[in-house]
Write a protein that holds these residues in place. Structure first.
Motif, PDB file in Angstrom:
ATOM      1  N   ALA A  64       0.831  -1.202   0.000  1.00  0.00           N
ATOM      2  CA  ALA A  64       0.000   0.000   0.000  1.00  0.00           C
ATOM      3  C   ALA A  64       0.860   1.245   0.000  1.00  0.00           C
ATOM      4  O   ALA A  64       0.613   2.195  -0.769  1.00  0.00           O
ATOM      5  CB  ALA A  64      -0.926  -0.002   1.211  1.00  0.00           C
ATOM      6  N   GLY A  65       1.875   1.284   0.858  1.00  0.00           N
ATOM      7  CA  GLY A  65       2.742   2.449   0.926  1.00  0.00           C
ATOM      8  C   GLY A  65       3.463   2.711  -0.388  1.00  0.00           C
ATOM      9  O   GLY A  65       3.542   3.852  -0.849  1.00  0.00           O
ATOM     10  N   LEU A  66       3.971   1.661  -1.006  1.00  0.00           N
ATOM     11  CA  LEU A  66       4.697   1.827  -2.265  1.00  0.00           C
ATOM     12  C   LEU A  66       3.779   2.271  -3.396  1.00  0.00           C
ATOM     13  O   LEU A  66       4.171   3.096  -4.242  1.00  0.00           O
ATOM     14  CB  LEU A  66       5.397   0.520  -2.626  1.00  0.00           C
ATOM     15  N   VAL A  68       0.958   4.077  -3.105  1.00  0.00           N
ATOM     16  CA  VAL A  68       0.594   5.477  -2.882  1.00  0.00           C
ATOM     17  C   VAL A  68       1.779   6.392  -3.179  1.00  0.00           C
ATOM     18  O   VAL A  68       1.626   7.453  -3.799  1.00  0.00           O
ATOM     19  CB  VAL A  68       0.093   5.669  -1.435  1.00  0.00           C
ATOM     20  N   LEU A  69       2.964   5.985  -2.740  1.00  0.00           N
ATOM     21  CA  LEU A  69       4.169   6.772  -3.032  1.00  0.00           C
ATOM     22  C   LEU A  69       4.381   6.901  -4.537  1.00  0.00           C
ATOM     23  O   LEU A  69       4.663   8.000  -5.045  1.00  0.00           O
ATOM     24  CB  LEU A  69       5.382   6.102  -2.390  1.00  0.00           C
ATOM     25  N   ALA A  70       4.212   5.806  -5.261  1.00  0.00           N
ATOM     26  CA  ALA A  70       4.386   5.837  -6.712  1.00  0.00           C
ATOM     27  C   ALA A  70       3.369   6.758  -7.368  1.00  0.00           C
ATOM     28  O   ALA A  70       3.700   7.515  -8.303  1.00  0.00           O
ATOM     29  CB  ALA A  70       4.266   4.425  -7.285  1.00  0.00           C
ATOM     30  N   GLY A  71       2.123   6.728  -6.898  1.00  0.00           N
ATOM     31  CA  GLY A  71       1.101   7.613  -7.453  1.00  0.00           C
ATOM     32  C   GLY A  71       1.440   9.071  -7.250  1.00  0.00           C
ATOM     33  O   GLY A  71       1.296   9.908  -8.167  1.00  0.00           O
ATOM     34  N   ALA A  72       1.911   9.421  -6.064  1.00  0.00           N
ATOM     35  CA  ALA A  72       2.267  10.811  -5.775  1.00  0.00           C
ATOM     36  C   ALA A  72       3.472  11.251  -6.601  1.00  0.00           C
ATOM     37  O   ALA A  72       3.493  12.365  -7.151  1.00  0.00           O
ATOM     38  CB  ALA A  72       2.558  10.970  -4.286  1.00  0.00           C
ATOM     39  N   LEU A  73       4.487  10.392  -6.701  1.00  0.00           N
ATOM     40  CA  LEU A  73       5.674  10.750  -7.481  1.00  0.00           C
ATOM     41  C   LEU A  73       5.343  10.895  -8.957  1.00  0.00           C
ATOM     42  O   LEU A  73       5.876  11.782  -9.644  1.00  0.00           O
ATOM     43  CB  LEU A  73       6.764   9.694  -7.272  1.00  0.00           C
ATOM     44  N   TRP A  74       4.453  10.032  -9.463  1.00  0.00           N
ATOM     45  CA  TRP A  74       4.044  10.136 -10.871  1.00  0.00           C
ATOM     46  C   TRP A  74       3.373  11.485 -11.098  1.00  0.00           C
ATOM     47  O   TRP A  74       3.632  12.165 -12.099  1.00  0.00           O
ATOM     48  CB  TRP A  74       3.086   9.010 -11.217  1.00  0.00           C
ATOM     49  N   GLY A  97       3.008   7.668   1.950  1.00  0.00           N
ATOM     50  CA  GLY A  97       3.321   6.390   1.311  1.00  0.00           C
ATOM     51  C   GLY A  97       4.678   5.858   1.711  1.00  0.00           C
ATOM     52  O   GLY A  97       4.831   4.675   2.041  1.00  0.00           O
ATOM     53  N   ALA A  98       5.690   6.747   1.717  1.00  0.00           N
ATOM     54  CA  ALA A  98       7.047   6.320   2.051  1.00  0.00           C
ATOM     55  C   ALA A  98       7.134   5.840   3.498  1.00  0.00           C
ATOM     56  O   ALA A  98       7.742   4.796   3.790  1.00  0.00           O
ATOM     57  CB  ALA A  98       8.028   7.472   1.815  1.00  0.00           C
ATOM     58  N   VAL A  99       6.522   6.597   4.416  1.00  0.00           N
ATOM     59  CA  VAL A  99       6.611   6.231   5.827  1.00  0.00           C
ATOM     60  C   VAL A  99       5.773   4.988   6.123  1.00  0.00           C
ATOM     61  O   VAL A  99       6.148   4.158   6.963  1.00  0.00           O
ATOM     62  CB  VAL A  99       6.194   7.413   6.720  1.00  0.00           C
ATOM     63  N   THR A 100       4.646   4.820   5.427  1.00  0.00           N
ATOM     64  CA  THR A 100       3.853   3.599   5.602  1.00  0.00           C
ATOM     65  C   THR A 100       4.648   2.373   5.184  1.00  0.00           C
ATOM     66  O   THR A 100       4.629   1.335   5.861  1.00  0.00           O
ATOM     67  CB  THR A 100       2.549   3.683   4.795  1.00  0.00           C
ATOM     68  N   ALA A 101       5.369   2.486   4.060  1.00  0.00           N
ATOM     69  CA  ALA A 101       6.217   1.377   3.616  1.00  0.00           C
ATOM     70  C   ALA A 101       7.314   1.096   4.644  1.00  0.00           C
ATOM     71  O   ALA A 101       7.582  -0.066   4.987  1.00  0.00           O
ATOM     72  CB  ALA A 101       6.826   1.702   2.258  1.00  0.00           C
ATOM     73  N   ALA A 102       7.939   2.163   5.154  1.00  0.00           N
ATOM     74  CA  ALA A 102       8.982   1.994   6.161  1.00  0.00           C
ATOM     75  C   ALA A 102       8.403   1.418   7.457  1.00  0.00           C
ATOM     76  O   ALA A 102       9.027   0.567   8.111  1.00  0.00           O
ATOM     77  CB  ALA A 102       9.661   3.334   6.442  1.00  0.00           C
ATOM     78  N   ASP A 103       7.205   1.868   7.806  1.00  0.00           N
ATOM     79  CA  ASP A 103       6.531   1.411   9.019  1.00  0.00           C
ATOM     80  C   ASP A 103       6.307  -0.103   9.005  1.00  0.00           C
ATOM     81  O   ASP A 103       6.376  -0.764  10.044  1.00  0.00           O
ATOM     82  CB  ASP A 103       5.198   2.150   9.141  1.00  0.00           C
TER      83      ASP A 103
END
Length: 228
Positions: A64-66, A68-74, A97-103
């Protein structure tokens, strides 16, 4: 699918939508045996290292984090937003997104609201570094989500874009803020030994609304050109 479609809003919308769906994977607790009371326990306790389904929930949080992060970066790379609320909003989504992935890589070692011995070790500081770091990463993820929700909802209304978000965003954000206050108060009560105050219910409403808001944003950007 044409090249023009790939260059448009569809990839951003798809990434956010799939991210939103994956972020609700905790709802599988309704059909899986977890041994945790949804009304009392943290959502993140489902992914604790000592939980039987922990690996599943850590994996879905990572995905999920990755997404969402990809969507924002795109959105950032393709559309180069410059307006204050839009930049702040997309930055908040990327951060969330990044912090969720790290979390997901910093799981709790045990379930403190369900296991008194775990709670005692946590209070005494006898838990792994990843366990101690989890509260910080979770707080940062929540902060990123709230910033994004407020900023892009304001952008939708102020700049006359993303009609579904402009209509429903204020209600979602308001309830999200109330659920956040509830969750924070419940955490304080639990840490003070005053019970959980339905901590699990408040937090589940909180994270569900983040996913709902992401889905509304995905629908909004899919329906029109992604403006600044």
């Amino acid at each position: 699918m044409s090249f023009e479609l790939l260059r448009g809003t569809r990839p951003v919308a798809a990434l956010l939508a799939f991210g939103a769906v994956t972020y609700t994977a905790w709802a599988l607790e309704a059909v899986l045996v977890t041994g945790l009371d949804p009304a009392r326990t943290y959502v993140s306790e489902l992914a604790a290292a000592d939980q039987p389904r922990g690996g599943l929930f850590r994996a879905t949080d990572l995905i999920a984090g990755l997404l969402v992060l990809a969507g924002a970066l795109w959105a950032f790379v393709r559309y180069r937003p410059r307006r204050l609320w839009t930049v702040t909003g997309w930055a908040g989504i990327a951060f969330f997104g990044a912090v969720t992935a790290a979390d997901s890589r910093l799981p709790l070692s045990c379930a403190p609201t369900a296991d008194p011995q775990c709670a005692a070790r946590e209070a005494a500081g006898l838990v792994p570094v990843t366990h101690a770091a989890h509260s910080w990463s979770s707080s940062l993820a929540t902060t990123g989500a709230v910033v994004a929700m407020v900023a892009l909802t304001l952008a939708a209304r102020r700049y006359g874009r993303w009609a579904p978000l402009a209509r429903t965003g204020p209600v979602i954000v308001t309830v999200e803020l109330l659920a956040t206050v509830w969750t924070l108060a419940a955490i304080a009560a639990f840490e003070a030994g005053q019970g959980t105050w339905l901590l699990g219910t408040g937090q589940r409403i909180q994270v569900l609304l983040v996913a709902v808001w992401l889905a509304v944003l995905a629908l909004s950007v899919a329906r029109e050109k992604l403006y600044e």
